[in-house]
Scaffold this motif. Structure first.
Motif, PDB file in Angstrom:
ATOM      1  N   ALA A  60       0.692  -1.253  -0.049  1.00  0.00           N
ATOM      2  CA  ALA A  60       0.136  -0.152   0.131  1.00  0.00           C
ATOM      3  C   ALA A  60       0.741   1.292  -0.026  1.00  0.00           C
ATOM      4  CB  ALA A  60      -0.808   0.098   1.168  1.00  0.00           C
ATOM      5  N   ALA A  61       2.191   1.024   0.688  1.00  0.00           N
ATOM      6  CA  ALA A  61       3.069   2.309   0.813  1.00  0.00           C
ATOM      7  C   ALA A  61       3.874   2.469  -0.322  1.00  0.00           C
ATOM      8  CB  ALA A  61       3.792   2.170   1.911  1.00  0.00           C
ATOM      9  N   GLY A  62       3.659   1.607  -1.282  1.00  0.00           N
ATOM     10  CA  GLY A  62       4.432   1.710  -2.618  1.00  0.00           C
ATOM     11  C   GLY A  62       5.089   0.278  -2.954  1.00  0.00           C
ATOM     12  N   ASP A  63       5.737   0.059  -4.005  1.00  0.00           N
ATOM     13  CA  ASP A  63       6.635  -1.101  -4.299  1.00  0.00           C
ATOM     14  C   ASP A  63       7.973  -1.059  -3.465  1.00  0.00           C
ATOM     15  OD1 ASP A  63       4.774  -1.845  -5.814  1.00  0.00           O
ATOM     16  OD2 ASP A  63       5.473  -0.921  -7.859  1.00  0.00           O
ATOM     17  N   VAL A  64       8.190  -2.218  -3.332  1.00  0.00           N
ATOM     18  CA  VAL A  64       9.700  -2.501  -2.494  1.00  0.00           C
ATOM     19  C   VAL A  64      10.360  -3.448  -3.425  1.00  0.00           C
ATOM     20  CG1 VAL A  64      10.778  -3.359  -0.366  1.00  0.00           C
ATOM     21  CG2 VAL A  64       8.594  -2.149  -0.261  1.00  0.00           C
ATOM     22  N   LEU A  65      11.472  -3.218  -3.691  1.00  0.00           N
ATOM     23  CA  LEU A  65      12.244  -4.190  -4.586  1.00  0.00           C
ATOM     24  C   LEU A  65      13.325  -4.560  -3.643  1.00  0.00           C
ATOM     25  CD1 LEU A  65      13.576  -5.326  -7.271  1.00  0.00           C
ATOM     26  CD2 LEU A  65      14.723  -3.215  -7.566  1.00  0.00           C
ATOM     27  N   LYS A  66      13.557  -5.984  -3.420  1.00  0.00           N
ATOM     28  CA  LYS A  66      14.406  -6.812  -2.579  1.00  0.00           C
ATOM     29  C   LYS A  66      15.197  -7.567  -3.476  1.00  0.00           C
ATOM     30  CE  LYS A  66      12.974  -5.733   1.392  1.00  0.00           C
ATOM     31  NZ  LYS A  66      13.903  -4.989   2.533  1.00  0.00           N
ATOM     32  N   PRO A  67      16.722  -7.226  -3.871  1.00  0.00           N
ATOM     33  CA  PRO A  67      17.484  -7.932  -4.596  1.00  0.00           C
ATOM     34  C   PRO A  67      17.913  -9.068  -3.793  1.00  0.00           C
ATOM     35  CG  PRO A  67      18.203  -5.519  -4.919  1.00  0.00           C
ATOM     36  CD  PRO A  67      16.726  -5.661  -3.737  1.00  0.00           C
ATOM     37  N   CYS A  68      18.255 -10.168  -4.203  1.00  0.00           N
ATOM     38  CA  CYS A  68      18.547 -11.496  -3.394  1.00  0.00           C
ATOM     39  C   CYS A  68      20.189 -11.545  -3.280  1.00  0.00           C
ATOM     40  CB  CYS A  68      18.116 -12.420  -3.760  1.00  0.00           C
ATOM     41  SG  CYS A  68      16.096 -12.642  -3.639  1.00  0.00           S
ATOM     42  N   GLU A  69      21.090 -11.209  -2.307  1.00  0.00           N
ATOM     43  CA  GLU A  69      22.532 -11.108  -2.408  1.00  0.00           C
ATOM     44  C   GLU A  69      23.219 -10.697  -3.430  1.00  0.00           C
ATOM     45  OE1 GLU A  69      23.379 -15.514  -1.607  1.00  0.00           O
ATOM     46  OE2 GLU A  69      21.576 -15.483  -0.247  1.00  0.00           O
ATOM     47  N   MET A  70      22.583  -9.397  -3.779  1.00  0.00           N
ATOM     48  CA  MET A  70      23.394  -8.864  -4.803  1.00  0.00           C
ATOM     49  C   MET A  70      23.000  -7.273  -4.853  1.00  0.00           C
ATOM     50  SD  MET A  70      21.406 -10.124  -8.259  1.00  0.00           S
ATOM     51  CE  MET A  70      22.176 -11.958  -7.733  1.00  0.00           C
ATOM     52  N   ALA A  71      23.820  -6.366  -5.431  1.00  0.00           N
ATOM     53  CA  ALA A  71      23.512  -5.042  -5.448  1.00  0.00           C
ATOM     54  C   ALA A  71      22.245  -4.666  -6.255  1.00  0.00           C
ATOM     55  CB  ALA A  71      24.549  -4.213  -5.876  1.00  0.00           C
ATOM     56  N   GLU A  72      21.291  -3.826  -5.895  1.00  0.00           N
ATOM     57  CA  GLU A  72      20.187  -3.408  -6.830  1.00  0.00           C
ATOM     58  C   GLU A  72      20.745  -2.971  -8.176  1.00  0.00           C
ATOM     59  OE1 GLU A  72      16.899   0.014  -6.467  1.00  0.00           O
ATOM     60  OE2 GLU A  72      17.623  -0.939  -4.450  1.00  0.00           O
ATOM     61  N   ALA A  73      21.892  -2.244  -8.094  1.00  0.00           N
ATOM     62  CA  ALA A  73      22.281  -1.920  -9.395  1.00  0.00           C
ATOM     63  C   ALA A  73      22.393  -2.984 -10.636  1.00  0.00           C
ATOM     64  CB  ALA A  73      23.550  -0.919  -9.328  1.00  0.00           C
ATOM     65  N   LYS A  74      22.983  -4.201 -10.022  1.00  0.00           N
ATOM     66  CA  LYS A  74      22.974  -5.392 -10.780  1.00  0.00           C
ATOM     67  C   LYS A  74      21.619  -5.793 -11.327  1.00  0.00           C
ATOM     68  CE  LYS A  74      24.674  -9.888 -11.235  1.00  0.00           C
ATOM     69  NZ  LYS A  74      25.628 -11.081 -10.511  1.00  0.00           N
ATOM     70  N   ARG A  76      18.831  -3.887 -11.581  1.00  0.00           N
ATOM     71  CA  ARG A  76      18.315  -3.066 -12.666  1.00  0.00           C
ATOM     72  C   ARG A  76      18.988  -3.154 -13.833  1.00  0.00           C
ATOM     73  NH1 ARG A  76      14.627   0.373 -10.672  1.00  0.00           N
ATOM     74  NH2 ARG A  76      14.259   0.436  -8.480  1.00  0.00           N
ATOM     75  N   ALA A  77      20.092  -3.195 -13.986  1.00  0.00           N
ATOM     76  CA  ALA A  77      20.725  -3.185 -15.248  1.00  0.00           C
ATOM     77  C   ALA A  77      20.391  -4.565 -16.211  1.00  0.00           C
ATOM     78  CB  ALA A  77      22.405  -3.378 -14.755  1.00  0.00           C
ATOM     79  N   PHE A  78      20.203  -5.779 -15.503  1.00  0.00           N
ATOM     80  CA  PHE A  78      19.859  -6.914 -16.031  1.00  0.00           C
ATOM     81  C   PHE A  78      18.545  -6.637 -16.545  1.00  0.00           C
ATOM     82  CE2 PHE A  78      17.861 -10.803 -16.522  1.00  0.00           C
ATOM     83  CZ  PHE A  78      18.706 -11.736 -17.064  1.00  0.00           C
ATOM     84  N   VAL A  79      17.608  -6.337 -15.825  1.00  0.00           N
ATOM     85  CA  VAL A  79      16.125  -6.169 -16.403  1.00  0.00           C
ATOM     86  C   VAL A  79      16.089  -5.210 -17.366  1.00  0.00           C
ATOM     87  CG1 VAL A  79      13.935  -5.440 -15.577  1.00  0.00           C
ATOM     88  CG2 VAL A  79      15.030  -7.006 -14.160  1.00  0.00           C
ATOM     89  N   LEU A  80      16.577  -4.093 -17.232  1.00  0.00           N
ATOM     90  CA  LEU A  80      16.750  -2.948 -18.124  1.00  0.00           C
ATOM     91  C   LEU A  80      17.558  -3.678 -19.769  1.00  0.00           C
ATOM     92  CD1 LEU A  80      17.302  -0.065 -16.160  1.00  0.00           C
ATOM     93  CD2 LEU A  80      15.187  -0.723 -17.191  1.00  0.00           C
ATOM     94  N   GLY A  81      18.620  -4.216 -19.457  1.00  0.00           N
ATOM     95  CA  GLY A  81      19.133  -4.776 -20.618  1.00  0.00           C
ATOM     96  C   GLY A  81      19.072  -6.018 -21.323  1.00  0.00           C
TER      97      GLY A  81
END
Length: 86
Positions: A60-74, A76-81
């Protein structure tokens, strides 16, 4: 998520698919739970040991992204690329 990351993640089909990322082929699995309130995504390089794993929760407060044992940047880069392959 309605940003570029959310839109790219939405383009990856539910269940099993394959994609190309940085010249490497990955097997991908996307599973939705709790009537769409949460989602798990996992990708593994078919020719190596690299992987990408995340959980996404629609709260309800918004989406929460939880990467598993890695950096969020990795994640995001994968999903976008990644490019889906037939």
């Amino acid at each position: 998520m309605t940003d570029a990351f959310g839109l790219a993640l939405a383009q990856i089909p539910e269940g099993y698919s394959e994609g190309l990322y940085r010249g490497q082929r990955y097997r991908m699995e996307k599973t939705t739970y709790s009537q769409g309130r949460s989602m798990k995504f996992y990708a593994r390089n078919l020719g190596g040991a690299d992987f990408v794993s995340l959980n996404l929760y629609h709260l309800a407060a918004g989406d929460v992204l939880k990467p598993c044992e890695m950096a969020e940047a990795k994640v995001r880069a994968f999903v976008l690329g990644v490019v889906l392959v037939p």
